[in-house]
Write a protein that holds these residues in place. Structure first.
Motif, short mmCIF file in Angstrom:
data_model
loop_
_atom_site.label_atom_id
_atom_site.label_comp_id
_atom_site.label_asym_id
_atom_site.label_seq_id
_atom_site.Cartn_x
_atom_site.Cartn_y
_atom_site.Cartn_z
N ALA A 45 59.06 2.65 -23.07
CA ALA A 45 58.52 3.81 -22.35
C ALA A 45 59.37 4.14 -21.13
N ASP A 46 59.91 3.11 -20.48
CA ASP A 46 60.78 3.36 -19.33
C ASP A 46 62.03 4.14 -19.75
N LEU A 47 62.65 3.72 -20.84
CA LEU A 47 63.85 4.42 -21.32
C LEU A 47 63.51 5.85 -21.74
N MET A 48 62.35 6.02 -22.38
CA MET A 48 61.93 7.35 -22.80
C MET A 48 61.70 8.25 -21.58
N GLU A 49 61.07 7.70 -20.56
CA GLU A 49 60.84 8.47 -19.34
C GLU A 49 62.17 8.87 -18.69
N ALA A 79 60.72 12.75 -30.33
CA ALA A 79 59.56 13.54 -29.91
C ALA A 79 59.01 13.05 -28.59
N GLY A 80 58.99 11.71 -28.40
CA GLY A 80 58.54 11.17 -27.13
C GLY A 80 59.36 11.68 -25.97
N ASP A 81 60.69 11.76 -26.15
CA ASP A 81 61.54 12.36 -25.13
C ASP A 81 61.13 13.79 -24.85
N ASP A 110 55.45 4.36 -28.13
CA ASP A 110 55.79 5.08 -26.91
C ASP A 110 55.67 6.59 -27.07
N ALA A 111 55.98 7.11 -28.26
CA ALA A 111 55.85 8.55 -28.47
C ALA A 111 54.40 8.99 -28.31
#
Length: 511
Positions: A45-49, A79-81, A110-111
């Motif tokens: 989730a950190d990387l996605m954020e 999609a999460g991005d 995470d998405a």
């Protein structure tokens, strides 16, 4: 605001200032992602954020007046991005529509978490049923690097709708439908105005269809430490003139013409004198001390009328080559050679010659008929010639250009230069293949390949090994074409490129 259609105009090669030189395949990027999580306190989730926030900062920088965004989401991490981008836009007061091809209830990990945070921030999610007629920007978060099959059904329809729309497009990590490893389209692919790549640049950005589909490339490393990046070796490397220019140092004040070698170029069957003439002039402009041309007697007398620095020799039979071969530092063969009896005899006279060889054009076609391998030659096929050398179709070569250049190198050894948008250079292990990110569509005209042959031969004559000569030659050739294209890409001639070689090689071109 409705942006002009010009913001989505075709760019043949992506703008690539100040980007990393390492290029990765999808499996290598997944390994980097895992390593980053294993070696730190970071979560997915950190990387996605970080990815989504970096993309939104780019939006505010590049499209500062955009106030209405349409974000297309799929079902994975890409999609999460997209949901992070949408939430950042909502927080900024933008009008945001998120259109999804996957029911949010089917999201996982995470998405799913990012979709829920976006909804909690007041955002809405709608099923994709076409794009709004008016939007300032489209964000492509449909598919990431994991695409494994051709697009079909609603996925293909969504990509086609994006490409038919007049709004600019930002692709997250990779344009949907583009194979990140090969640069091939899987049925179709988003034609982005810009692509922001996360963690590492993809091989497919710089060859095949990648240069057209990516638009301007931006990079966000997501603060992955260098020690983590060092754990995964990239499968390719990007090169450009900036990267290789220092391999040509200043010339010694005591130099003479013998210092910079003697290039012999063999070619020019009756009716095909232009190719060998262009190769010879390019070799001179690239700094060879002496350039001789061995050509058919039919036009030997007139070939150097406007370029007397070229030493032209009429060659009727292979026996006439002997004294020329003795004096040559390097031999280039192929431009205008033909595949008739005359060209075949000359080819057979040099294919085993103990001199470095640059092999192009019809010499490659003759090689395809009777394959041979040697360590000290440079082969410079275009996709059609590469297909004949491999016994494949041109479509197969273009579908996986990185794979094709590696197959060629394994079969024929030496250095292989696979020409085209995103020219590849492969000299075999231990160095990974290189992809040149300079160049433009003006190179798609007759004679530019002959010029490249002359340039590479001249660099070998000046002391570069075949791998260095191929890499530097491809980059200076592409850079000179970029300089020439300031006067326009359409209608650019090989001679226009050759005329710019001195300025590029001597560092006079600073723009």
């Amino acid at each position: 605001m409705h942006p002009p259609a010009g913001d989505k105009t075709y760019r043949a090669l992506p703008a690539v200032r100040h980007l990393p030189y390492a290029l990765y395949r999808a499996d290598e990027l997944r390994a980097l992602d895992r390593a980053a999580l294993d070696e730190s306190d970071l979560t997915g989730a950190d990387l996605m954020e970080r990815a989504g926030q970096a993309a939104y900062r780019l939006i505010r920088s590049r499209w500062s007046s955009a106030r209405s965004l349409t974000v297309l989401c799929g079902g994975g991490n890409n999609a999460g991005d997209g949901y992070v981008v949408a939430r950042a836009a909502v927080g900024h007061g933008d009008q945001v529509r998120v259109l999804t091809l996957v029911d949010p209830a089917r999201l996982r990990g995470d998405a799913l978490a990012m979709a829920q945070v976006y909804r909690a921030a007041g955002g809405a999610i709608e099923p994709f049923a076409g794009l709004p007629q008016r939007t300032d920007l489209i964000v492509d978060a449909l598919l990431g690097i994991g695409l494994a099959r051709d697009l079909e059904g609603p996925w293909l329809a969504a990509v086609q709708a994006v490409n038919a729309h007049r709004a600019p497009v930002l692709a997250l990590d990779v344009p949907s439908g583009l194979d990140a490893d090969t640069g091939a389209m899987r049925g179709d692919a988003v034609r982005a105005s810009a692509t922001i790549s996360f963690i590492g640049l993809k091989v497919g950005f710089f060859t095949g269809e990648g240069p057209e589909r990516c638009g301007r490339i931006h990079f966000a490393g997501l603060e992955i430490p260098a020690t983590t990046l060092a754990r995964v070796l990239p499968s390719a490397r990007r090169i450009d003139w900036r990267r290789v220019a220092d391999r040509l140092g200043p010339r010694p004040r005591t130099a003479h013409k013998g210092t910079f070698g003697h290039v012999l170029i063999i070619g020019g069957a009756p009716g095909f004198s232009g190719a060998v003439r262009l190769a010879g002039e390019a070799a001179l402009r690239a700094g060879a001390g002496l350039v001789s041309i061995a050509t058919h007697p039919d036009h030997a007398r007139c070939l150097n009328l406007t370029r007397p620095e070229l030493m032209v020799h009429a060659v009727d039979t292979a026996a006439d080559l002997a004294p020329l071969l003795e004096r040559a530092t390097v031999v280039a063969i192929g431009p205008g050679l033909g595949q008739g009896a005359w060209g075949r005899d000359l080819w057979l006279a040099v294919v085993s010659l103990p001199r470095p060889l640059i092999v192009d054009a019809d010499a490659l076609n003759l090689l395809a008929e009777a394959p041979a391998a040697r360590a000290d030659w440079v082969l410079t096929p275009h996709p059609g010639e590469a297909a004949r050398l491999l016994g494949e179709s041109t479509v197969q070569v273009q579908r996986d250009r990185p794979g094709a250049v590696s197959r060629l190198q394994r079969r024929y050894l030496g250095v292989v230069v696979l020409k085209g948008a995103g020219t590849l250079i492969d000299a075999g292990p231990p160095r990974p293949p290189a992809i040149c990110s300079d160049g433009n569509p003006g190179l798609a005209s007759g004679g530019t390949g002959d010029a490249l042959t002359g340039i590479i031969a001249a660099l070998v004559a000046q002391g570069l090994d075949p791998d260095e000569a191929a890499s530097v030659g491809v980059c200076v050739h592409a850079r000179a074409a970029d300089v020439a294209a300031r006067d326009g890409e359409r209608g650019m001639l090989a001679g226009d490129l050759i005329a710019r070689l001195r300025a590029v090689l001597d560092g006079q071109d600073r723009r």
